[in-house]
Design an enzyme around this catalytic site. Structure first.
Site, PDB file in Angstrom:
ATOM      1  N   SER A  26       4.843 -27.165 -44.768  1.00 33.75           N
ATOM      2  CA  SER A  26       5.438 -28.170 -43.884  1.00 33.75           C
ATOM      3  C   SER A  26       6.935 -27.963 -43.721  1.00 33.75           C
ATOM      4  CB  SER A  26       5.196 -29.579 -44.447  1.00 33.75           C
ATOM      5  OG  SER A  26       3.832 -29.887 -44.452  1.00 33.75           O
ATOM      6  N   HIS A  58       2.133 -27.875 -38.987  1.00 37.80           N
ATOM      7  CA  HIS A  58       1.227 -26.778 -39.337  1.00 37.80           C
ATOM      8  C   HIS A  58       0.589 -26.255 -38.056  1.00 37.80           C
ATOM      9  CE1 HIS A  58       1.116 -27.197 -43.819  1.00 37.80           C
ATOM     10  NE2 HIS A  58       1.626 -28.374 -43.486  1.00 37.80           N
ATOM     11  N   HIS A  80      -5.505 -28.892 -46.018  1.00 33.88           N
ATOM     12  CA  HIS A  80      -5.186 -29.743 -47.157  1.00 33.88           C
ATOM     13  C   HIS A  80      -6.429 -30.471 -47.661  1.00 33.88           C
ATOM     14  CE1 HIS A  80      -1.311 -29.323 -45.024  1.00 33.88           C
ATOM     15  NE2 HIS A  80      -0.776 -29.385 -46.220  1.00 33.88           N
ATOM     16  N   TYR A  82      -6.360 -33.463 -48.804  1.00 36.77           N
ATOM     17  CA  TYR A  82      -6.281 -34.859 -48.368  1.00 36.77           C
ATOM     18  C   TYR A  82      -6.790 -35.077 -46.943  1.00 36.77           C
ATOM     19  CZ  TYR A  82      -1.775 -33.540 -46.181  1.00 36.77           C
ATOM     20  OH  TYR A  82      -0.780 -32.940 -45.447  1.00 36.77           O
ATOM     21  N   GLU A  83      -6.979 -34.008 -46.183  1.00 36.51           N
ATOM     22  CA  GLU A  83      -7.558 -34.134 -44.847  1.00 36.51           C
ATOM     23  C   GLU A  83      -9.068 -34.327 -44.896  1.00 36.51           C
ATOM     24  OE1 GLU A  83      -5.530 -31.372 -41.771  1.00 36.51           O
ATOM     25  OE2 GLU A  83      -5.233 -30.375 -43.715  1.00 36.51           O
ATOM     26  N   ALA A 110       6.516 -27.974 -48.826  1.00 35.75           N
ATOM     27  CA  ALA A 110       7.507 -29.038 -48.913  1.00 35.75           C
ATOM     28  C   ALA A 110       7.177 -29.862 -50.148  1.00 35.75           C
ATOM     29  CB  ALA A 110       7.463 -29.903 -47.667  1.00 35.75           C
ATOM     30  N   MET A 207       1.480 -31.805 -52.451  1.00 39.89           N
ATOM     31  CA  MET A 207       0.065 -32.055 -52.182  1.00 39.89           C
ATOM     32  C   MET A 207      -0.700 -30.789 -51.786  1.00 39.89           C
ATOM     33  SD  MET A 207       0.648 -35.492 -49.871  1.00 39.89           S
ATOM     34  CE  MET A 207       1.804 -36.770 -50.410  1.00 39.89           C
ATOM     35  N   SER A 208      -0.234 -29.637 -52.231  1.00 42.76           N
ATOM     36  CA  SER A 208      -0.888 -28.387 -51.823  1.00 42.76           C
ATOM     37  C   SER A 208      -0.662 -27.306 -52.866  1.00 42.76           C
ATOM     38  CB  SER A 208      -0.346 -27.932 -50.456  1.00 42.76           C
ATOM     39  OG  SER A 208       1.012 -27.519 -50.577  1.00 42.76           O
ATOM     40  N   ASN A 231      12.815 -34.150 -50.133  1.00 41.63           N
ATOM     41  CA  ASN A 231      13.209 -35.529 -50.420  1.00 41.63           C
ATOM     42  C   ASN A 231      13.300 -35.703 -51.927  1.00 41.63           C
ATOM     43  OD1 ASN A 231      10.007 -35.596 -49.651  1.00 41.63           O
ATOM     44  ND2 ASN A 231      10.431 -36.805 -51.486  1.00 41.63           N
ATOM     45  N   HIS A 243       7.051 -38.767 -43.685  1.00 41.72           N
ATOM     46  CA  HIS A 243       6.791 -37.361 -43.370  1.00 41.72           C
ATOM     47  C   HIS A 243       7.855 -36.813 -42.428  1.00 41.72           C
ATOM     48  CE1 HIS A 243       4.489 -33.713 -43.224  1.00 41.72           C
ATOM     49  NE2 HIS A 243       4.323 -33.776 -41.922  1.00 41.72           N
TER      50      HIS A 243
END
Length: 270
Positions: A26, A58, A80, A82-83, A110, A207-208, A231, A243
């Site tokens: 990201s 992406h 991902h 989470y998708e 990220a 998250m990846s 962040n 995001h």
């Protein structure tokens, strides 16, 4: 999942066997728009039978091109967990890269900075990870010739990581090193979770990447990782996380990231 149909399409359309795969996370997809990438061969994930990418930032394609004298494949985007994707899809690109003949992969993402000494916009070379995603991509029947029990002692190749750090030093870039902790998302973490992660030894959270690194190693590829600290993690600053903030910080770091990648490729000995 059966990746053989996608792999056969990839073998037919790939112009060469890359020296290295580079996964663009990201906010770091700008490299896919460089002149060399535009002149390369682009293969959308959908052409391989994979679903459309749903996350902003992406692009969802593989780009075969030459960068700094190296034959590379840029993976512009990832799938991902989470998708709602199964781990077999999340990690399918790693198995395809390896079976195409790629020997090494650099994963980028990220991440939120958990280490209070880090700053937004800095890059962090991942030297280890903590998997808190609640699952492992190797669960199920073993995909040979990978071992049933994959060693993860040096998941992130020390020589590749050292070369990234040396390239950063040559450019005068201040690059951090640290431990990346992976959660499922898609909600950002709570301040209490971030305090717990810091106690566990994490320097950044995302998250990846972790499932992909596990499968890359299982397939026999060397792996390295770079996080863009987009962040400060939850509770470290008063404002909430978004995001959009992640994408903005990634865009701000894009030029230094591309410089680092180009220098790394130019000096790399595989």
């Amino acid at each position: 999942m059966n990746i053989q149909p996608a792999l056969e399409i990839l073998r037919a359309r790939a112009p060469f066997v890359p020296d290295l795969a580079l996964v663009l996370g990201s906010g770091l997809g700008a490299l896919a728009g460089c002149a060399e990438a535009k002149a390369g061969v682009s293969i959308p994930f959908t052409d391989l039978g994979f679903p459309v990418q749903t996350v902003q930032g992406h692009q969802g394609k593989l780009i075969f091109c030459e960068l700094e004298g190296r034959k590379v494949v840029l993976q512009a985007g990832r799938f991902h967990f989470y998708e709602g994707n199964p781990m077999s899809l999340v990690t399918a690109p790693m198995r395809m890269h390896a079976r195409l003949g790629v020997k090494a992969v650099v994963h980028t993402n990220a991440a939120g900075a958990v280490n209070a000494a880090f700053k937004v916009g800095q890059l962090m070379v991942i030297n280890d990870h903590i998997n808190l995603m609640g699952t492992n991509p190797l669960i199920g029947p073993n995909q040979e010739p990978g071992p049933r029990f994959q060693d993860m002692t040096s998941a992130y190749d020390p020589a590749l990581s050292a070369q990234i750090l040396a390239s950063a030093k040559a450019l005068g870039q201040e690059v951090q090193q640290g431990v990346y902790l992976a959660v499922t998302g898609p909600s950002f973490e709570t301040p209490a979770e971030i305090r717990a992660f810091r106690t566990l030894g994490a320097d950044a959270v995302g998250m990846s990447t972790v499932p992909e690194v596990i499968v890359a190693r299982h397939e026999g590829m060397r792996a390295a990782g770079i996080s863009c600290l987009c962040n400060m993690a939850a509770g470290m600053l008063p404002q909430p996380l978004t995001h959009a903030e992640v994408l903005e910080a990634g865009a701000a770091a894009a030029a230094s990231f591309e410089q680092l990648v180009r220098t790394f490729l130019r000096d790399l000995a595989l």
